[in-house]
Design a protein around this motif. Structure first.
Motif, short mmCIF file in Angstrom:
data_model
loop_
_atom_site.label_atom_id
_atom_site.label_comp_id
_atom_site.label_asym_id
_atom_site.label_seq_id
_atom_site.Cartn_x
_atom_site.Cartn_y
_atom_site.Cartn_z
N LYS A 32 -3.87 -8.28 -15.62
CA LYS A 32 -2.21 -8.38 -14.95
C LYS A 32 -2.89 -8.61 -13.61
N TYR A 54 3.31 -0.17 -12.56
CA TYR A 54 3.96 0.61 -13.65
C TYR A 54 4.50 1.43 -14.29
N HIS A 56 5.35 3.67 -17.51
CA HIS A 56 4.65 3.86 -18.87
C HIS A 56 6.16 3.89 -20.31
N TYR A 88 -1.03 3.28 -15.57
CA TYR A 88 -1.45 2.71 -16.72
C TYR A 88 -2.45 3.06 -17.53
N TRP A 97 4.64 -4.04 -16.87
CA TRP A 97 4.69 -4.49 -15.71
C TRP A 97 5.81 -4.06 -15.19
#
Length: 105
Positions: A32, A54, A56, A88, A97
């Motif tokens: 990414k 990001y 989670h 991440y 993301w």
């Protein structure tokens, strides 16, 4: 050359803030691509903006803007990379993301 950002901000009553982009970086994390801008504000402090964050699997928002003020460009770049990678995990099923809507290209 250092711009006088305070003077530029006073050119029109509707200008809320002027920030100078002093460095543009790209980082690839597990495929990414994340864009990072390092900016300088009117007080001479540096901060970063990420194109993506990001989130989670438990959907906790990892972004803490209170820790986004640095004395040097290098410190701001390290802070940006820490922020981008802090939550991440390649094995995190359900994480994603997310585009930072306030990031300008």
């Amino acid at each position: 050359m250092m711009l006088n950002l305070s003077e530029l901000g006073n050119l029109h009553a509707d200008i809320q803030a002027v920030h100078e982009i002093v460095q543009a970086l790209k980082v690839t994390i597990d495929g990414k691509e994340i864009d990072i801008d390092i900016l300088r504000n009117q007080n001479g402090h540096y901060f970063y903006q990420l194109s993506h964050y990001y989130i989670h699997a438990d959907k906790t928002d990892p972004h803490d803007p209170s820790e986004n003020r640095f004395s040097t460009v290098e410190e701001a770049a390290r802070g940006a990379l820490r922020c981008a990678t802090m939550f991440y995990r390649s094995t995190d099923e359900g994480g994603a993301w997310v585009r930072n809507e306030s990031f300008t290209l």
